[in-house]
Motif scaffolding. Structure first.
Motif, mmCIF file in Angstrom:
data_model
loop_
_atom_site.group_PDB
_atom_site.id
_atom_site.type_symbol
_atom_site.label_atom_id
_atom_site.label_comp_id
_atom_site.label_asym_id
_atom_site.label_seq_id
_atom_site.Cartn_x
_atom_site.Cartn_y
_atom_site.Cartn_z
ATOM 1 N N ASN A 1 -29.393 7.934 20.066
ATOM 2 C CA ASN A 1 -30.594 8.352 19.350
ATOM 3 C C ASN A 1 -30.502 8.033 17.858
ATOM 4 O OD1 ASN A 1 -32.002 11.080 17.904
ATOM 5 N ND2 ASN A 1 -33.228 9.915 19.373
ATOM 6 N N LEU B 1 -44.379 4.244 26.342
ATOM 7 C CA LEU B 1 -44.888 5.362 27.128
ATOM 8 C C LEU B 1 -46.402 5.186 27.235
ATOM 9 C CD1 LEU B 1 -42.840 8.158 25.326
ATOM 10 C CD2 LEU B 1 -42.190 6.826 27.339
ATOM 11 N N PHE C 1 -49.297 7.539 25.673
ATOM 12 C CA PHE C 1 -49.220 7.915 24.264
ATOM 13 C C PHE C 1 -49.724 6.774 23.380
ATOM 14 C CE2 PHE C 1 -46.458 10.625 26.581
ATOM 15 C CZ PHE C 1 -46.493 11.835 25.935
ATOM 16 N N GLU D 1 -47.438 7.532 18.352
ATOM 17 C CA GLU D 1 -46.624 8.506 19.093
ATOM 18 C C GLU D 1 -45.396 7.839 19.704
ATOM 19 O OE1 GLU D 1 -49.881 11.823 20.588
ATOM 20 O OE2 GLU D 1 -49.813 9.881 21.580
ATOM 21 N N VAL E 1 -42.778 7.134 16.824
ATOM 22 C CA VAL E 1 -42.038 8.273 16.266
ATOM 23 C C VAL E 1 -41.152 8.965 17.309
ATOM 24 C CG1 VAL E 1 -43.764 8.733 14.494
ATOM 25 C CG2 VAL E 1 -43.875 9.965 16.665
ATOM 26 N N PHE E 2 -41.261 8.539 18.568
ATOM 27 C CA PHE E 2 -40.517 9.233 19.627
ATOM 28 C C PHE E 2 -39.029 9.448 19.321
ATOM 29 C CE2 PHE E 2 -37.925 9.344 23.436
ATOM 30 C CZ PHE E 2 -38.489 10.400 24.128
ATOM 31 N N ALA F 1 -38.748 12.277 16.840
ATOM 32 C CA ALA F 1 -39.318 13.539 17.312
ATOM 33 C C ALA F 1 -38.467 14.161 18.412
ATOM 34 C CB ALA F 1 -40.742 13.308 17.814
ATOM 35 N N VAL F 2 -37.928 13.328 19.300
ATOM 36 C CA VAL F 2 -37.149 13.878 20.401
ATOM 37 C C VAL F 2 -35.828 14.440 19.882
ATOM 38 C CG1 VAL F 2 -35.778 11.886 21.162
ATOM 39 C CG2 VAL F 2 -36.679 13.503 22.846
ATOM 40 N N GLY G 1 -37.240 17.742 17.885
ATOM 41 C CA GLY G 1 -38.023 18.647 18.715
ATOM 42 C C GLY G 1 -39.499 18.703 18.385
ATOM 43 N N ARG G 2 -39.928 17.954 17.394
ATOM 44 C CA ARG G 2 -41.366 17.875 17.136
ATOM 45 C C ARG G 2 -41.662 16.669 16.241
ATOM 46 N NH1 ARG G 2 -42.791 20.404 12.279
ATOM 47 N NH2 ARG G 2 -40.923 20.964 11.125
ATOM 48 N N GLU G 3 -42.939 16.345 16.171
ATOM 49 C CA GLU G 3 -43.339 15.206 15.346
ATOM 50 C C GLU G 3 -43.541 15.700 13.928
ATOM 51 O OE1 GLU G 3 -46.863 13.896 17.350
ATOM 52 O OE2 GLU G 3 -45.752 12.663 18.778
ATOM 53 N N ARG H 1 -40.578 0.994 17.177
ATOM 54 C CA ARG H 1 -39.917 2.168 17.750
ATOM 55 C C ARG H 1 -38.396 2.035 17.644
ATOM 56 N NH1 ARG H 1 -40.744 3.478 24.052
ATOM 57 N NH2 ARG H 1 -39.730 1.443 24.177
ATOM 58 N N MET I 1 -38.933 22.115 22.033
ATOM 59 C CA MET I 1 -39.835 22.919 22.872
ATOM 60 C C MET I 1 -41.293 22.503 22.669
ATOM 61 S SD MET I 1 -39.504 25.260 25.130
ATOM 62 C CE MET I 1 -40.527 26.382 26.028
ATOM 63 N N TYR J 1 -42.244 19.774 21.394
ATOM 64 C CA TYR J 1 -42.368 18.373 21.793
ATOM 65 C C TYR J 1 -42.379 18.248 23.315
ATOM 66 C CZ TYR J 1 -42.049 13.404 20.694
ATOM 67 O OH TYR J 1 -42.313 12.068 20.540
ATOM 68 N N ARG K 1 -49.554 16.252 27.970
ATOM 69 C CA ARG K 1 -50.085 14.892 28.035
ATOM 70 C C ARG K 1 -50.002 14.351 29.462
ATOM 71 N NH1 ARG K 1 -50.677 11.225 23.864
ATOM 72 N NH2 ARG K 1 -51.112 13.067 22.653
ATOM 73 N N GLU L 1 -40.531 5.454 32.605
ATOM 74 C CA GLU L 1 -40.701 6.141 31.320
ATOM 75 C C GLU L 1 -39.560 7.082 31.038
ATOM 76 O OE1 GLU L 1 -44.470 8.182 30.571
ATOM 77 O OE2 GLU L 1 -45.055 7.117 32.407
ATOM 78 N N MET M 1 -33.698 6.131 24.687
ATOM 79 C CA MET M 1 -34.016 6.364 23.280
ATOM 80 C C MET M 1 -33.330 7.612 22.746
ATOM 81 S SD MET M 1 -36.342 4.146 22.319
ATOM 82 C CE MET M 1 -36.507 2.723 23.356
ATOM 83 N N GLY M 2 -32.588 8.288 23.594
ATOM 84 C CA GLY M 2 -31.848 9.445 23.099
ATOM 85 C C GLY M 2 -32.420 10.789 23.490
#
Ligand code: ATP
Ligand code: MG
Lengths: 231, 402
Positions: A85, A98, A101, A105, A108-109, A112-113, A116-118, A158, B1, B3, B10, B305, B312-313
């Motif tokens: 990551n 994806l 999305f 989106e 930024v994955f 964000a992952v 935990g959020r964007e 990405r 959470m 996310y 979605r 996906e 991607m981690g």
């Protein structure tokens, strides 16, 4: 130039006993920070296999694999996930975006992952990257509404999102027409130059290979002949 | 959470038809759950209301004491025969002392001190056996709801009036305003005016019961003071056993719960509740299987996906989270939708206590809506675990090449 990654005596065998296929048979490779290297070799020579191992998605059967001074063969799965990551970006032959999305989106994955959020900062960087790859007018398009070349450029954005030291690209232009392929390659070169991101790009396209500063050739899965061109 | 939630949402909204059908399926399952709860609950209330509605919940009487031998024989044994006194019942002499405390007991709806006895109604040549209950004049309807089940006349008692059942009236050919002669088993005979005819729907009462005032009963049964039975109605039928115990302890008398004489009803109700639970369990199992298979299909469809996210981690926990949250959302949305549909469909049905004879005794209040939603949500979460784990196991290497 400092060493980014080093593999020694890398062996990868698929299956066991009679049906075992030894794909990599003692492969050595060193990548320095800022390398722009093409990975060449006939079909079935083990290019994808090597990229998968370098990307920590698969463990080698034997051999050493060190990146950023970390021994990848000793790391746990969770550690590898986290490492990927932060330090590795991927661009695949099929964009693998994806589908539900938007372009932004998707870009930024990786950030964000991780958090935990964007975050706002992540979205800001995502926008910059999309602008960088020439898609500032497609930020909020669903990926299904983009052309093949555009998708691949989103995938590049990405891959760069977390400012990885290493970007692994497996035939990134394999699915694109000449013009789009040239555009994507141009982009990778630019980023390599400006951000000193290391690239290892597998390809069958000699033109793409020629655009790289190093050509690494996997021959018969057994050896790596390294030709450093002077471009 | 947050996310994870974004992804779950979605994914659910990206295939609206599929999600809609899944949620509908869950809602139907919840509707079945709610419907069965309301039906079984309503049926139970209906049956209890019909059987127990007009009888005492706790009945207080004097305990029958068997005589004891005052002196044990020095050797050998004694054979003794004791014949119980029949006819006249034991008198509750101490009733006045504890009646007020019974009346103020929390959960007690009504207390009716009574004098009861047997006798005959005599009219011309015909004699019909009758169970006479002497009640306080203002408490005619305290136990059996005579006032609401009156066929003709009124539910008012004076010293010289009597209220009898329609069946007895038909048998004897008497109506309101006419006079009957009541002869008690103590040999006392009195003429009483019939002021009301009731139809409680219970054969024993409609054909054999006569209600008189306490004063009239006192003279009929030659009882100068005291009473011989107290009937009590409670707010909560199911607590009758507890109350019976408490009242027995409080008064030192014999207190009997309605359940003692209605074991079959209780058994029937619990069998009914059990079969209801079984149907509800099947509804839940169906929901769980439905959600699990739909999510499993979704994980399969999204393997590429998921693989790419892992590359991607994304951690395994993230992938698990995305699918478990999907399951949770389906459970909550389907559960709430099913509960609302259930309520809307069930609430027009008349409540069991007002249900017309032969009607559907559905009790919308007993729909167990919250339980249905909670169980469905838990079930859906449970159902999503298997697909979520399958998703988390997707190997990026396998899907990236394709
Ligand atoms: N999971 C696997 N199980 C067994 N054999 C495998 C597996 N993955 C790859 N191989 C074999 O390893 C060899 C190398 O495959 P790889 O995909 O690395 O080649 P490649 O150089 O990327 O080829 P191409 O240029 O066609 O993409 C092939 O012979 C392939 O059949
Ligand atoms: Mg390949």
């Amino acid at each position: 130039m400092s060493t980014l990654l080093e593999v020694r005596d890398l062996v990868k065998t698929f299956g066991e006993g009679e049906t075992a296929t030894r794909v990599l048979r003692g492969l050595n490779l060193t990548l320095a920070q800022g390398d722009l290297a093409a990975l060449l070799g006939p079909s079935g020579s083990g290019k994808s296999t090597l990229l998968t191992i370098l990307g920590t998605l698969m463990r080698p059967t034997s051999g050493s694999h060190v990146m950023l001074s970390m021994d990848m063969t000793r790391a746990s799965d969770a550690e590898l996930t986290d490492f990927r990551n932060r330090h590795i970006g991927f661009v695949f032959q099929f964009h693998h975006l994806l589908p539900d999305f938007t372009a932004l989106e998707n870009v930024v994955f990786p950030t964000a992952v991780g958090v935990g959020r964007e975050t706002r900062a992540a979205k800001e960087r995502g926008r910059e990257l999309l602008q960088r790859v020439g898609l500032s007018d497609r930020v909020h398009f669903r990926t299904t509404q983009l052309s093949g070349g555009q998708k691949q450029r989103v995938a590049v954005a990405r891959a760069l999102m977390n400012r990885p030291e290493l970007v692994l690209a497996d035939e990134p232009t394999g699915n694109l027409d000449r013009e789009s392929a040239g555009r994507v390659m141009e982009l990778l070169k630019e980023i390599n130059k400006e951000e000193r991101t290391t690239f290892l790009i597998s390809t069958h396209d000699e033109k793409i290979a020629a655009a790289c500063r190093r050509q690494v050739r996997v021959v018969d899965g057994t050896a790596v002949a390294d030709e450093v061109s002077l471009s | 959470m947050i996310y994870c939630f974004k992804f779950a949402w979605r994914y659910l909204t990206s295939s609206k038809l599929q999600t809609g059908l899944l949620v509908l399926g869950v809602a139907v399952g919840v509707f079945v759950f709610v419907f069965i709860s309301a039906l079984i609950g309503g049926l139970g209330s209906f049956l209890v209301d019909r059987t127990v509605g007009d009888i005492s919940h706790v009945t207080v009487e004097t305990p029958r004491l068997d005589p004891v031998l005052l002196m044990a024989p020095a050797d050998g044994s004694i054979q003794a025969v004791y014949q119980r006194e029949v006819g006249q019942r034991e008198i509750l002499r101490t009733a006045d002392a504890f009646l007020p405390s019974l009346e103020t007991l929390v959960g007690v709806k009504a207390v009716s001190p009574q004098i009861i006895g047997n006798g005959f109604v005599i009219r011309g040549q015909s004699r019909a056996p009758v169970a006479v209950t002497g009640v306080e004049s203002q408490k005619v309807s305290a136990i059996a709801d005579i006032a609401s089940n009156l066929r003709s006349g009124e539910a008012r008692l004076t010293n010289s009036t009597v209220i009898i059942g329609v069946r007895m009236a038909d048998d004897l050919g008497i109506g309101v305003g006419q006079i009957i002669n009541l002869q008690s088993d103590r040999g006392v005979e009195r003429s009483l005016v019939v002021t009301g005819l009731f139809s409680l729907g219970v054969e024993a009462l409609d054909a054999r019961a006569a209600f008189v005032s306490l004063a009239a009963a006192r003279s009929l049964f030659d009882l100068e003071q005291g009473i011989n039975r107290i009937e009590i109605k409670l707010d909560d039928l199911e607590a009758a056993d507890d109350y019976a115990q408490r009242i027995a302890a409080m008064t030192g008398l014999k207190a009997t719960s309605w359940t003692e004489g209605n074991a079959q009803l209780i058994e029937g109700l619990s069998a009914q509740a059990n079969s209801g639970d079984l149907i509800k369990a099947f509804a839940l199992v169906t929901i769980v299987i439905g959600v699990a298979s739909a999510l499993l299909l979704s994980t399969y469809r999204r393997r590429p996906e998921i693989g790419i996210m892992r590359a991607m981690g994304a951690s395994r926990a993230f992938v698990v989270g995305v699918f478990v949250i999907q399951g949770t959302l389906i459970g909550v949305i389907g559960g709430v939708a099913g509960a609302i549909i259930g309520y809307l469909v069930l609430s027009p049905f008349p409540l069991p206590e007002n249900a017309p004879p032969g009607g559907f005794p559905i009790d919308a209040r007993q729909g167990a809506y919250a339980v249905a939603v909670v169980l469905t949500t838990i079930g859906a979460i449970f159902a999503s675990i298997l697909p979520a784990r399958a998703a988390a196991r997707v190997d990026p290497v396998e899907v990236i090449g394709s």
